[in-house]
Write a protein that holds these residues in place. Sequence first.
Motif, short mmCIF file in Angstrom:
data_model
loop_
_atom_site.label_atom_id
_atom_site.label_comp_id
_atom_site.label_asym_id
_atom_site.label_seq_id
_atom_site.Cartn_x
_atom_site.Cartn_y
_atom_site.Cartn_z
N PHE A 57 29.39 40.17 53.57
CA PHE A 57 28.75 39.38 52.61
C PHE A 57 29.20 37.83 52.86
O PHE A 57 29.98 36.99 52.21
N PRO A 58 28.82 37.54 54.17
CA PRO A 58 29.25 36.13 54.63
C PRO A 58 29.07 34.92 54.07
O PRO A 58 29.93 33.90 54.17
N GLN A 59 27.94 34.84 53.25
CA GLN A 59 27.62 33.47 52.39
C GLN A 59 28.12 33.75 51.03
O GLN A 59 28.31 32.72 50.14
N ALA A 60 28.71 34.82 50.39
CA ALA A 60 29.12 34.72 48.98
C ALA A 60 30.51 34.37 48.95
O ALA A 60 31.32 34.49 49.96
N PRO A 61 30.93 33.90 47.70
CA PRO A 61 32.48 33.29 47.74
C PRO A 61 33.29 34.40 47.74
O PRO A 61 34.38 34.42 48.09
N LEU A 62 33.21 35.72 46.99
CA LEU A 62 34.03 36.70 46.87
C LEU A 62 35.27 36.40 45.98
O LEU A 62 35.67 35.42 46.00
N LYS A 63 35.54 37.37 44.93
CA LYS A 63 36.48 37.25 44.22
C LYS A 63 37.55 38.25 44.57
O LYS A 63 37.53 39.28 44.15
N TRP A 64 38.74 37.59 45.08
CA TRP A 64 39.75 38.42 45.54
C TRP A 64 41.07 38.66 44.45
O TRP A 64 41.45 37.61 43.96
N MET A 65 41.30 40.21 43.80
CA MET A 65 42.07 40.11 42.80
C MET A 65 43.38 40.53 43.18
O MET A 65 43.70 41.41 44.11
N PRO A 66 44.43 40.15 42.33
CA PRO A 66 45.83 40.17 42.85
C PRO A 66 46.38 41.92 42.43
O PRO A 66 45.61 42.57 41.54
N PRO A 67 47.65 42.36 43.02
CA PRO A 67 47.93 43.38 42.64
C PRO A 67 48.25 43.58 41.10
O PRO A 67 48.96 42.51 40.58
N THR A 68 47.94 44.65 40.45
CA THR A 68 48.30 45.06 38.92
C THR A 68 48.84 46.47 38.84
O THR A 68 49.89 46.46 38.21
N ARG A 69 48.19 47.50 39.45
CA ARG A 69 48.54 48.77 39.07
C ARG A 69 49.84 49.19 39.58
O ARG A 69 50.41 50.01 39.05
N HIS A 70 50.28 48.82 40.57
CA HIS A 70 51.39 49.04 41.13
C HIS A 70 52.73 47.72 41.12
O HIS A 70 53.68 47.74 41.82
N MET A 71 52.39 46.96 40.02
CA MET A 71 53.51 45.93 39.60
C MET A 71 54.50 46.90 38.77
O MET A 71 53.97 47.57 37.60
N THR A 72 55.65 46.76 38.98
CA THR A 72 56.94 47.82 38.53
C THR A 72 57.48 46.91 37.23
O THR A 72 58.30 47.78 36.60
N GLY A 73 57.50 45.77 37.15
CA GLY A 73 58.37 45.03 36.44
C GLY A 73 59.53 44.56 37.06
O GLY A 73 60.39 43.57 36.51
N ASP A 74 59.58 44.85 38.47
CA ASP A 74 60.75 44.18 39.14
C ASP A 74 60.10 42.75 39.79
O ASP A 74 59.01 42.94 40.73
N VAL A 75 60.46 41.62 39.13
CA VAL A 75 59.45 40.50 39.40
C VAL A 75 59.67 40.06 40.71
O VAL A 75 58.85 39.42 41.51
N PHE A 76 60.99 40.41 41.37
CA PHE A 76 61.01 39.95 42.77
C PHE A 76 60.25 40.60 43.87
O PHE A 76 59.65 39.90 44.82
N ARG A 77 60.05 41.95 43.45
CA ARG A 77 59.06 42.76 44.51
C ARG A 77 57.52 42.10 44.02
O ARG A 77 56.79 42.19 45.01
#
Length: 521
Positions: free
Chosen positions: A366-386
């Motif tokens: 989709f070269p002309q589409a802006p695309l929406k890139w989403m951050p990690p959520t499922r494997h966020m563990t509560g370790d804020v540094f990681r």
Amino acid sequence: MTGKLDLDPVVVRKARTLARSIGRPIVRTAKAHTTTSVERATLRLGGVTGADPDGTPWVNRLTDAVQGDVGLEHGVALPAWDALVRGEAEDLVTLARKAAAGSVRFRLPEGRDLVRARSAARKQIGAGVRRIDAQRRTRERMVARIGDAPRTPWIYLIVATGDIYEDIPQAQAAARAGADVIAVIRSTGQSLLDYVPEGATREGFAGTYATQENFRLMRAALDETSRELGRYIRLTNYASGLCMPEMAAMAGLERLDMMLNDSMYGILFRDINPIRTFVDQRFSRQVHARAGIIINTGEDNYLTTADAVEAAHTVTTSQLLNEYFAKEAGLADWQLGLGHAFEIDPDVPDSFRLELAHAMLARELFPQAPLKWMPPTRHMTGDVFRGYLLDGFFNLIGSLTGQGILLVGMMTEAVVTPWLSDRDLALQNVRYVLNATGDLHEDLQPAPGGFLQRRASAVLEETVDLLQAIADHEHGLLDAIADGTFGLMKRPADAGRGMDGVVKKSAGYCNPASELLEATS
């Protein structure tokens, strides 16, 4: 990025051909039906606002009254404007009040009465559509006069306290700290309400209620901040759930710039009837096309329930289907914020390379589409540094692959609702990566036949296989959804919330809003 993955153009063409063949029967079904929300959106474009003392919107009251007297097979417009022409009330809100009190009855007009009702409805609804046109022109003038975000990806930040008057200063602070797009997250459960709350709201649950007044207040505040900063700040909300068409209409009327709009999210994660939401999605996307609004789709949600490596091809499959549905409704490439996400388990070997291959595949398809890139959520563990490190990797891929819209990841994901200080640190992370990498994507050249090219080609091949399997189903996409193909959720076409709000159109169906929007698409 075009050509860096050496994708087989024959396979790409086959994928799009299959997506069209799968999508066409869904479009035919959508064209043959209306819903209570489509009819309510039509009344909103006709100028109906407000609610009764119990908080039930007048559009609901009027639609329900028409449905009770003559059904919705012919649409709400002819019976409602026929009543106005006959002198039952001086305006639609008064008509709704009288209908709620049981002091007016509706009929299906015929002959000259039908012509007069159709003309009156088209004139008033046309004025609402012209207001959307005017808001689009206002956006274009503001961007030209004030200035736009200096580069892509646009930095997209979530704000939502439940109180619109708390959201506003937080949104303005976020913009001053570098955000280009402010998304006001909707109150938990609002997608399941079969009405839109009225007025400014000060209490919500993990979000703020989406109302027309809240839209107006936030847009005005961000306009003020746009002039202060010398760049236009975009505003995002939701056109999803049981009121998808109404949300789209309100967004157009109040000049929102992006809307989360994807029927699959409602079907899979909110158990909304598939037919209901496909009908609603088509109408809402026609409104977005007219209003110049960028849609955001929800493919990233599949990876919160399914494995991000094994199910990567389901994301690509959905993106291709969403591209077809969007373009059929009149949306242009620049309005397609197709979703995908950084959700691979970081303990998987080569996880970063896999994420990079998937993101490059989306960019090349989709070269002309802006695309929406989403951050990690499922494997966020509560370790804020990681978590902060993972977000940095996510931002790096966003830069390396030229994403158009980058949603800011929070290191406190899965711990707390982010504080302003959390958002500030997250924005620092994004700004550092984007400033440090610059146009590094120009220098990224995968090795011919190497890991990235092989992985992208494998996902594309799996996508074609899945599209072919969907096409081979007796009822195509509806069967695939019922079988749990996407996100492991099984949603049959004859079940789900809102099914009772689906109505098959009669031969005499009339909706001036649909007629005007069809002309656009």
